[in-house]
Scaffold this motif. Structure first.
Motif, PDB file in Angstrom:
ATOM      1  N   ASP A  20       6.760  -1.559  10.084  1.00  0.00           N
ATOM      2  CA  ASP A  20       6.921  -0.620   9.096  1.00  0.00           C
ATOM      3  C   ASP A  20       5.927  -1.384   8.215  1.00  0.00           C
ATOM      4  O   ASP A  20       6.498  -0.102   6.412  1.00  0.00           O
ATOM      5  CB  ASP A  20       8.784   0.050   9.195  1.00  0.00           C
ATOM      6  CG  ASP A  20       9.215   0.159   9.711  1.00  0.00           C
ATOM      7  OD1 ASP A  20       8.659   0.962  10.411  1.00  0.00           O
ATOM      8  OD2 ASP A  20      10.605  -0.241  10.417  1.00  0.00           O
ATOM      9  N   THR A  21       5.189  -2.087   8.227  1.00  0.00           N
ATOM     10  CA  THR A  21       4.607  -2.557   7.110  1.00  0.00           C
ATOM     11  C   THR A  21       3.069  -2.566   7.207  1.00  0.00           C
ATOM     12  O   THR A  21       2.402  -2.247   8.256  1.00  0.00           O
ATOM     13  CB  THR A  21       4.766  -4.152   6.867  1.00  0.00           C
ATOM     14  OG1 THR A  21       6.598  -4.591   6.013  1.00  0.00           O
ATOM     15  CG2 THR A  21       4.410  -4.859   5.689  1.00  0.00           C
ATOM     16  N   GLN A  22       2.235  -2.275   5.911  1.00  0.00           N
ATOM     17  CA  GLN A  22       0.790  -2.151   6.674  1.00  0.00           C
ATOM     18  C   GLN A  22      -0.043  -3.205   5.212  1.00  0.00           C
ATOM     19  O   GLN A  22       0.670  -3.237   4.084  1.00  0.00           O
ATOM     20  CB  GLN A  22      -0.310  -1.030   6.037  1.00  0.00           C
ATOM     21  CG  GLN A  22      -0.870  -1.001   6.189  1.00  0.00           C
ATOM     22  CD  GLN A  22      -1.771  -1.032   7.442  1.00  0.00           C
ATOM     23  OE1 GLN A  22      -0.809  -0.761   9.335  1.00  0.00           O
ATOM     24  NE2 GLN A  22      -2.662  -2.131   7.632  1.00  0.00           N
ATOM     25  N   ILE A  23      -0.648  -4.249   5.451  1.00  0.00           N
ATOM     26  CA  ILE A  23      -1.672  -4.320   4.839  1.00  0.00           C
ATOM     27  C   ILE A  23      -2.645  -4.207   4.579  1.00  0.00           C
ATOM     28  O   ILE A  23      -3.477  -5.028   5.881  1.00  0.00           O
ATOM     29  CB  ILE A  23      -1.538  -6.457   4.880  1.00  0.00           C
ATOM     30  CG1 ILE A  23       0.268  -6.910   4.654  1.00  0.00           C
ATOM     31  CG2 ILE A  23      -2.539  -7.388   4.062  1.00  0.00           C
ATOM     32  CD1 ILE A  23       0.615  -8.334   5.316  1.00  0.00           C
ATOM     33  N   TYR A  24      -3.475  -3.990   3.443  1.00  0.00           N
ATOM     34  CA  TYR A  24      -5.381  -4.231   3.153  1.00  0.00           C
ATOM     35  C   TYR A  24      -5.990  -5.191   2.505  1.00  0.00           C
ATOM     36  O   TYR A  24      -4.615  -5.358   1.280  1.00  0.00           O
ATOM     37  CB  TYR A  24      -5.518  -2.586   2.704  1.00  0.00           C
ATOM     38  CG  TYR A  24      -4.757  -1.455   3.556  1.00  0.00           C
ATOM     39  CD1 TYR A  24      -4.761  -0.506   4.271  1.00  0.00           C
ATOM     40  CD2 TYR A  24      -3.156  -0.831   2.920  1.00  0.00           C
ATOM     41  CE1 TYR A  24      -3.728   0.676   5.127  1.00  0.00           C
ATOM     42  CE2 TYR A  24      -2.327   0.609   3.153  1.00  0.00           C
ATOM     43  CZ  TYR A  24      -2.876   0.852   4.594  1.00  0.00           C
ATOM     44  OH  TYR A  24      -2.563   1.908   4.868  1.00  0.00           O
ATOM     45  N   VAL A  25      -6.531  -5.268   3.613  1.00  0.00           N
ATOM     46  CA  VAL A  25      -7.490  -6.809   2.636  1.00  0.00           C
ATOM     47  C   VAL A  25      -9.021  -5.671   2.190  1.00  0.00           C
ATOM     48  O   VAL A  25      -9.503  -5.612   2.963  1.00  0.00           O
ATOM     49  CB  VAL A  25      -7.653  -7.530   3.614  1.00  0.00           C
ATOM     50  CG1 VAL A  25      -8.404  -8.804   2.900  1.00  0.00           C
ATOM     51  CG2 VAL A  25      -6.107  -8.036   4.358  1.00  0.00           C
ATOM     52  N   LEU A  44     -15.681  -9.761   4.153  1.00  0.00           N
ATOM     53  CA  LEU A  44     -14.799  -8.748   4.544  1.00  0.00           C
ATOM     54  C   LEU A  44     -15.085  -9.683   6.612  1.00  0.00           C
ATOM     55  O   LEU A  44     -13.871 -10.348   7.691  1.00  0.00           O
ATOM     56  CB  LEU A  44     -15.369  -7.556   5.591  1.00  0.00           C
ATOM     57  CG  LEU A  44     -14.380  -6.414   4.036  1.00  0.00           C
ATOM     58  CD1 LEU A  44     -14.775  -5.462   4.090  1.00  0.00           C
ATOM     59  CD2 LEU A  44     -12.486  -7.058   3.919  1.00  0.00           C
ATOM     60  N   ASN A  45     -16.251  -9.886   7.202  1.00  0.00           N
ATOM     61  CA  ASN A  45     -16.587 -10.354   8.040  1.00  0.00           C
ATOM     62  C   ASN A  45     -16.495 -11.605   8.258  1.00  0.00           C
ATOM     63  O   ASN A  45     -15.350 -12.148   9.572  1.00  0.00           O
ATOM     64  CB  ASN A  45     -17.490 -10.420   8.466  1.00  0.00           C
ATOM     65  CG  ASN A  45     -18.442  -8.987   8.776  1.00  0.00           C
ATOM     66  OD1 ASN A  45     -17.437  -8.016   9.037  1.00  0.00           O
ATOM     67  ND2 ASN A  45     -20.133  -8.684   8.677  1.00  0.00           N
ATOM     68  N   VAL A  46     -16.319 -12.606   7.463  1.00  0.00           N
ATOM     69  CA  VAL A  46     -15.683 -13.842   7.612  1.00  0.00           C
ATOM     70  C   VAL A  46     -14.018 -14.002   7.822  1.00  0.00           C
ATOM     71  O   VAL A  46     -13.621 -14.756   8.180  1.00  0.00           O
ATOM     72  CB  VAL A  46     -16.279 -15.001   6.686  1.00  0.00           C
ATOM     73  CG1 VAL A  46     -15.635 -15.988   6.240  1.00  0.00           C
ATOM     74  CG2 VAL A  46     -17.309 -14.964   6.759  1.00  0.00           C
ATOM     75  N   ILE A  55     -10.950  -3.197   4.389  1.00  0.00           N
ATOM     76  CA  ILE A  55     -11.328  -2.297   3.993  1.00  0.00           C
ATOM     77  C   ILE A  55     -12.593  -2.730   2.888  1.00  0.00           C
ATOM     78  O   ILE A  55     -12.033  -3.533   2.204  1.00  0.00           O
ATOM     79  CB  ILE A  55     -10.970  -1.238   3.507  1.00  0.00           C
ATOM     80  CG1 ILE A  55      -8.599  -1.216   3.871  1.00  0.00           C
ATOM     81  CG2 ILE A  55     -11.006  -0.129   2.303  1.00  0.00           C
ATOM     82  CD1 ILE A  55      -9.238  -0.355   5.265  1.00  0.00           C
ATOM     83  N   GLN A  56     -13.674  -1.624   3.635  1.00  0.00           N
ATOM     84  CA  GLN A  56     -15.116  -2.613   2.397  1.00  0.00           C
ATOM     85  C   GLN A  56     -14.600  -1.226   1.303  1.00  0.00           C
ATOM     86  O   GLN A  56     -14.525  -0.255   1.234  1.00  0.00           O
ATOM     87  CB  GLN A  56     -16.330  -1.987   2.648  1.00  0.00           C
ATOM     88  CG  GLN A  56     -17.162  -2.440   2.149  1.00  0.00           C
ATOM     89  CD  GLN A  56     -18.448  -2.891   2.496  1.00  0.00           C
ATOM     90  OE1 GLN A  56     -18.521  -1.913   4.057  1.00  0.00           O
ATOM     91  NE2 GLN A  56     -19.606  -2.522   2.457  1.00  0.00           N
ATOM     92  N   GLY A  57     -14.914  -2.151   0.171  1.00  0.00           N
ATOM     93  CA  GLY A  57     -14.095  -1.003  -1.032  1.00  0.00           C
ATOM     94  C   GLY A  57     -14.416  -1.661  -2.435  1.00  0.00           C
ATOM     95  O   GLY A  57     -14.839  -2.839  -2.505  1.00  0.00           O
ATOM     96  N   ASP A  58     -14.546  -0.856  -3.453  1.00  0.00           N
ATOM     97  CA  ASP A  58     -14.502  -1.336  -4.391  1.00  0.00           C
ATOM     98  C   ASP A  58     -13.516  -1.013  -6.092  1.00  0.00           C
ATOM     99  O   ASP A  58     -12.758  -0.387  -6.248  1.00  0.00           O
ATOM    100  CB  ASP A  58     -15.600  -0.590  -5.068  1.00  0.00           C
ATOM    101  CG  ASP A  58     -16.470  -1.083  -6.784  1.00  0.00           C
ATOM    102  OD1 ASP A  58     -15.742  -1.787  -6.808  1.00  0.00           O
ATOM    103  OD2 ASP A  58     -17.409  -0.440  -7.327  1.00  0.00           O
TER     104      ASP A  58
END
Length: 270
Positions: free
Chosen positions: A105-110, A118-120, A139-142
């Motif tokens: 029930d947990t979601q962690i967004y990096v 991100l790839n590393v 997630i790639q994001g600003d």
């Protein structure tokens, strides 16, 4: 006249800073962990993994909750991994009763703007046995324009990244926007040393040793020169705390580690 912003001590047009920062982190991504070890003499691992203050703040972020949505806008993935470990610990305790598995029930967004970083991070996660798509998403994001709904996150952490955004106030506003009421904001960032003698030693080390090591190990002297200068340009602890308050957060506080080399800022969206 065009607005201008400082990337380190190099004055560049504001619209060019994102590109400059992107080039910096693209050039150092593969050697990022090694350089952190060398620059901090291994202390960066203590700040995140062994320091009581960091552990207490991580407990405040995760807490003993049943479901949670956590957002990590990072340059250091270990912070997200530490949160996942704490969630696993809470989950195992919950399984002793009738509660469902918290991991489900947990979601962690990096989130990181730089695909190379991100790839590393994904590689480091795989090495630790964390599978993508279970409760860990990359997630790639600003940070200035997050692609998440209003009030969708229980916690937000940004580690060693906010000083590199072009508009700090926009990143703070976005953090406030995506947090739920009662959500906690945490920022781990290199800051300003407030001990006179230590500051002199730290300045000599920063401007003389770190760029030289960056050139020797990563072949990226200018990138690490920028990283050092960006720390000096970042608002001091009191000013940054004021900026967090102006973004709407309450109960804002900060704690210095190692005389102010690093500071942990926190606030609540009430």
């Amino acid at each position: 006249m065009a607005l201008r912003s400082a990337a380190g001590y190099k004055q560049v047009p504001e619209e060019e800073k994102s590109k400059l920062v992107g080039n910096v982190f693209s050039s150092v991504a593969s050697s990022y962990d090694l350089m952190n070890d060398l620059m901090s003499v291994g202390l960066h691992r203590l700040w995140k993994d062994s320091t009581e203050s960091v552990d207490v703040h991580m407990h405040q972020l995760v807490g003993d909750v049943i479901t949670t949505e956590l957002l990590f806008v990072l340059r250091k993935w270990d912070v997200a991994f530490r949160a996942l470990e704490r969630i696993n610990s809470v989950s195992h305790r919950a399984m002793q009763g009738t509660l469902t598995d918290i991991e489900e029930d947990t979601q962690i967004y990096v989130c990181d703007i730089n695909p190379n970083m991100l790839n590393v991070g994904k590689k480091r996660a795989s090495e630790r046995g964390y599978k993508e798509g279970h409760c860990l998403s990359w997630i790639q994001g600003d940070a200035e324009a997050l692609n998440f709904e209003d009030g969708s996150m229980d916690g937000y952490t940004i580690a060693f990244g906010i000083r590199n955004v072009t508009h700090i106030e926009k990143a703070l506003s976005e953090a406030y926007r995506v947090l739920k009421r009662g959500g906690r904001f945490l920022c781990l960032e290199l800051s300003h040393v407030d001990v006179p003698l230590f500051k002199q030693i730290y300045d000599v080390y920063s401007f003389s040793v770190i760029p030289a090591v960056g050139e020797l190990v990563a072949g990226a002297r200018q990138s690490y020169q920028y990283l050092v200068e960006s720390i000096r340009r970042f608002p001091n602890q009191e000013k940054f705390a004021q900026m967090i308050q102006e973004a709407g957060f309450e109960r804002v506080e900060y704690e210095n580690l190692v005389g102010g080399v690093v500071a942990i800022h926190s606030g609540l969206k009430l």
